[in-house]
Design an enzyme around this catalytic site. Structure first.
Site, PDB file in Angstrom:
ATOM      1  N   ASP A 102       0.850  -1.181   0.000  1.00 22.07           N
ATOM      2  CA  ASP A 102       0.000   0.000   0.000  1.00 22.07           C
ATOM      3  C   ASP A 102       0.891   1.238   0.000  1.00 22.07           C
ATOM      4  O   ASP A 102       1.792   1.345  -0.831  1.00 22.07           O
ATOM      5  CB  ASP A 102      -0.968  -0.043   1.192  1.00 22.07           C
ATOM      6  CG  ASP A 102      -1.946   1.110   1.211  1.00 22.07           C
ATOM      7  OD1 ASP A 102      -2.937   1.078   0.450  1.00 22.07           O
ATOM      8  OD2 ASP A 102      -1.724   2.067   1.985  1.00 22.07           O
ATOM      9  N   HIS A 302      -6.899  -6.269  -1.437  1.00 29.72           N
ATOM     10  CA  HIS A 302      -5.814  -5.315  -1.214  1.00 29.72           C
ATOM     11  C   HIS A 302      -4.823  -5.738  -0.139  1.00 29.72           C
ATOM     12  O   HIS A 302      -3.641  -5.436  -0.228  1.00 29.72           O
ATOM     13  CB  HIS A 302      -6.411  -3.959  -0.838  1.00 29.72           C
ATOM     14  CG  HIS A 302      -5.390  -2.878  -0.666  1.00 29.72           C
ATOM     15  ND1 HIS A 302      -4.619  -2.412  -1.708  1.00 29.72           N
ATOM     16  CD2 HIS A 302      -5.003  -2.172   0.432  1.00 29.72           C
ATOM     17  CE1 HIS A 302      -3.811  -1.462  -1.269  1.00 29.72           C
ATOM     18  NE2 HIS A 302      -4.021  -1.300   0.027  1.00 29.72           N
TER      19      HIS A 302
END
Length: 323
Positions: A102, A302
């Site tokens: 991320d 994610h």
């Protein structure tokens, strides 16, 4: 595995660490993103240290047990890279492999870009390297592209507001539960966040109130996040986003520079970030010519190192073994 505080150059960093007993063990640093902590890497710290590596996963600047300087300017990409450079020194090493997820991925990519003498290889999870573009500051470009596409505001644009963190802080448990759920591969596609927000709708309101913990998130692990963000708040983590135009202005010297080290990229097939970073993913090899593998994990969202720990561990160990 141990947690300890390490004093670096003007910053006290909390670090989750293992494999430190062998002074000759190669160093691997694991950099988390938003809204995460060093403990998000616990399965990787265990697996990589058992394979003979010295592994450390810090709470990054503004997060968890690490210092939280005031002001947006304290969260530039140069500060974030500098924190990792100095952490390598504090751990007694002169070379390191850096892995980021991320927001940690841009930090890892820039560690490799700016200090190739120190960072000998790089792996990015979920977010590809995004080179500096000469068109102008990122927030301006994002606003233009969003308007043309008619998709509404990208949440990153909303995070620029000086008070954007207050809505997230009103109920940290609900905020974290919604964010983890909305970007998870197990969440139905129609319920996942796209990252784009209609006028008058904020990020949390765009996520279903029925959001539950993802299947990989235990109540005990979730409590670690809730405790950390209740104590530390969301202002400093959002300052990472608020500094993106500053980053653009500070990195003109790196314009058109490429990452030459061996690199690995891993992304979840159903990661919503691909809605707005997909073009960079497609052109990654142009900017990272020594990219050894680019892997798409079917059905994953994610939070790769937590959703698919065994798979990510295997990919990292394979990558490290080839160096």
């Amino acid at each position: 595995m141990r947690a300890r505080l390490i004093k670096t150059d003007g910053l006290v960093q909390q670090v989750l660490e293992a494999g430190f007993e062998d002074p000759n063990a190669p160093l691997v640093l694991l950099i988390h993103g938003f809204p995460e902590l060093g403990v998000s890497w616990r399965p990787q710290v265990q697996a990589l240290s058992q394979a003979g590596y010295h592994v450390a996963a810090p709470d990054m600047r503004g997060y968890g047990g690490t210092d939280k300087p005031e002001g947006v300017a304290a969260y530039s990409i140069l500060h974030l890279v500098g924190d990792i450079v100095d952490l390598v020194r504090a751990l007694g090493k002169t070379r390191c492999v850096v892995v980021g997820h991320d927001w940690g991925a841009p930090v890892a990519w820039h560690c490799a870009l700016l200090r190739p003498d120190l960072f000998t290889a790089v792996a990015g999870l979920s977010v590809p390297f995004q080179p500096r573009r000469p068109q102008g500051p990122p927030t301006t470009v994002m606003a233009i592209l969003s308007e043309r596409a008619g998709l509404g505001d990208l949440y990153i644009s909303r995070f620029q507001a000086a008070d954007a963190h207050r809505a997230l802080e009103s109920d940290p448990a609900t905020t974290l539960r919604k964010l983890f759920w909305a970007y998870d591969g197990a969440t139905p596609a129609s319920k996942r966040s796209t990252g784009f927000l209609a006028p008058g709708v904020d990020l949390l309101d765009s996520i279903d109130d029925g959001a539950t913990l993802p299947p990989w998130m235990s109540p005990e692990h979730f409590a670690e996040y809730v405790e950390a963000f209740t104590a530390g708040g969301f202002e400093a983590p959002l300052n990472w986003y608020r500094a993106i135009d500053l980053n653009w202005s500070l990195t003109a010297f790196a314009q058109d520079h490429r990452i030459s080290q061996p690199a690995l990229f891993v992304v979840g097939e159903d990661d919503p970030v691909r809605h707005y970073a997909g073009s960079a993913e497609a052109g990654l090899k142009d900017w990272v010519p020594n990219l050894t593998r680019s892997v798409v994990l079917p059905g994953a969202g994610h939070w790769l190192q937590q959703e698919r720990p065994d798979t990510v561990n295997g990919l990292l160990l394979g990558f490290l073994g080839e160096l």
